[in-house]
Write a protein that holds these residues in place. Sequence first.
Motif, PDB file in Angstrom:
ATOM      1  N   HIS A 356      -5.028   1.063   5.071  1.00 54.33           N
ATOM      2  CA  HIS A 356      -3.678   0.866   4.559  1.00 54.33           C
ATOM      3  C   HIS A 356      -3.634  -0.325   3.575  1.00 54.33           C
ATOM      4  O   HIS A 356      -3.185  -0.191   2.439  1.00 54.33           O
ATOM      5  CB  HIS A 356      -2.733   0.619   5.740  1.00 54.33           C
ATOM      6  CG  HIS A 356      -1.310   0.354   5.360  1.00 54.33           C
ATOM      7  ND1 HIS A 356      -0.339   1.319   5.402  1.00 54.33           N
ATOM      8  CD2 HIS A 356      -0.687  -0.777   4.931  1.00 54.33           C
ATOM      9  CE1 HIS A 356       0.819   0.809   5.009  1.00 54.33           C
ATOM     10  NE2 HIS A 356       0.638  -0.472   4.722  1.00 54.33           N
ATOM     11  N   HIS A 360      -2.872  -1.160  -0.769  1.00 55.61           N
ATOM     12  CA  HIS A 360      -2.098  -2.227  -1.420  1.00 55.61           C
ATOM     13  C   HIS A 360      -2.992  -3.012  -2.390  1.00 55.61           C
ATOM     14  O   HIS A 360      -2.570  -3.377  -3.485  1.00 55.61           O
ATOM     15  CB  HIS A 360      -1.533  -3.195  -0.370  1.00 55.61           C
ATOM     16  CG  HIS A 360      -0.363  -2.648   0.395  1.00 55.61           C
ATOM     17  ND1 HIS A 360       0.740  -2.109  -0.214  1.00 55.61           N
ATOM     18  CD2 HIS A 360      -0.115  -2.564   1.734  1.00 55.61           C
ATOM     19  CE1 HIS A 360       1.618  -1.717   0.711  1.00 55.61           C
ATOM     20  NE2 HIS A 360       1.117  -1.975   1.900  1.00 55.61           N
ATOM     21  N   GLU A 387       4.550   1.269  -0.633  1.00 54.54           N
ATOM     22  CA  GLU A 387       4.092   1.838   0.633  1.00 54.54           C
ATOM     23  C   GLU A 387       3.537   3.255   0.473  1.00 54.54           C
ATOM     24  O   GLU A 387       2.815   3.727   1.344  1.00 54.54           O
ATOM     25  CB  GLU A 387       5.206   1.792   1.681  1.00 54.54           C
ATOM     26  CG  GLU A 387       5.533   0.383   2.164  1.00 54.54           C
ATOM     27  CD  GLU A 387       4.354  -0.358   2.813  1.00 54.54           C
ATOM     28  OE1 GLU A 387       3.540   0.302   3.507  1.00 54.54           O
ATOM     29  OE2 GLU A 387       4.237  -1.573   2.606  1.00 54.54           O
TER      30      GLU A 387
END
Length: 574
Positions: A356, A360, A387
């Motif tokens: 995750h 980013h 996101e």
Amino acid sequence: MSDQKLISGSEKILNLNWSDLEQHYKELVDRGLNEEGIETWLADWTSVSELSDELYNRLFVATSLNTADRESEKRHEAFMENFYPQWQSAEQKLKQKFLASGLEIPGFEVPLRNMRAEADLFREANLPLIAEEEKLNTEHDKVIGAQTLQWQGQEKTARQMELVLRETDRETRRQGWELLAQRQLADRETINDQWVHYMQLRSQIAANAGKPDYRSYRWQYFKRFDYTPADCLAFHQAIEEVVVPAVTRISERHKHTLGIDRLRFYDLFVDLSSEQPLKPFDSVEDMVNKASEIFHHVHPQFGGYFDLMNSEGLLDLGNRKNKANGGYCAYFIHSKRPFIFANAVGIHDDVQTLLHEGGHAFHAFESFKLPYLQQYYENNIPTEFSEVASMAMEYLTAPYLEKQFGGFYSKADAARAKVDHIQTDLRFWPYMAIVDAFQHWAYENPWEGIDPDQCDAKWAELERRFRPHIDWSGYEDVMMTGWQRKDHIHTVPFYYVEYGLALMGAAQIWRNAIADQAKTVENYRKALALGGTVTLPQLYQAAGARLAFDTNTLQSVVDLMENSIDELEKTYIQ
Ligand SMILES: [Zn+2]
């Protein structure tokens, strides 16, 4: 003025004082602005802001790497006291100057729209109220942070007690969960009082800003130009129609596998296979090497970015004493580098977090190529899309979790990991809808919303609407006070639907990737590189998805998720 004239090197950045930058800001405020000079002026503004922001982030990161380091703490405090207010007020002056100039340059339409919205919302009279709200946030955090209890002879935090919900022994789960619930209920009146105070402050803040209600104020605050409260309500409706039945079907199977006739809250998080918990890696180094292989499979460029971060010490992933909780990706914008912080202990969650945060980080690398701060600064890229970058990466990496691609797991274990991921995402939507619908109701009807009893009643109604599969009988008080246990509702109002929307975007990207992984990744990369230069719907579109709130779009991705769970479970549940 170029970067070199200002400063270079991260060590030097840490030694910057406000007096080193003040002159640069002052010169920018005083400089005459015209069509010819605007690009140089923006570039110079970018250079000085990059230094200030990198200092800010590096000081913050230092405190989280070692919470016992008094020196870092002192430097951070001194920065917040001396540097921060002067920096913010200098930035405000430059924004106003730029807006007043009326100059427009290509690629700046969206940043300008953001700046105008910020300037329009600003009211001197709200500053003391916002400070009071911050104080209330600190008090709220204190109440929540003190919610510890004794469990098996040790003091545990609420967060640590969540691990008990993974225990295979049902009686252990029940006891742990009940104990935590009782502890949280002991603060019910305190949190009720805080809530009344929050509601009073917020209606005053909205009134001062000339807004009809606090929801309109927050909408502009979050720069939600591309969707409305009505879109969110439609989204809740779609979740009720599509996700709730899917989660109910999964829960029926869950009950059957566990051999129970009532599904309690404390039954939701237990692994259904009779195997040992997943053990993805032996050491942080091992995790980094495997993650690198996986990212290289997604795209050589991403693998390259990740390896660069590793070689430059921009990954701090292990758990150790005196390290702050959680995981995040921070941005050092002068150095044009992201930094990933995590607390890996050797479980699957650590892998999911790294994949995750990797999304980013790649978003940062791609958007840092844009020339001006206003185009790539994290606050100028909508969270509804940031996101997507991270959640989509969790899906784009999924095909490579297996050992044969250099990943973490055997085929069967990879299937368990994927089911865990998809199920967590599916269950998130109904919960997100409860949290969001509750806030729409509270601020739309402030005279009801300010009354904690009515809040309890509303939350109970929403639980029945969105999570009918959970049996709360005998635990009614715990159920109806759910709004007290969601920090966002108290400290960051209305900030939550972003994740629900982004998940819809990420799931569409996953669907595309099943058909054509290479093309999907290419579009995804291009979308990341746009930073904040285009609108939210355009960002989704560039990534091959649609910013959507409707039943049909949701149905198509939920079908995919549910079918995938069915298929994957066959490989390890007999
Ligand atoms: Zn994230």
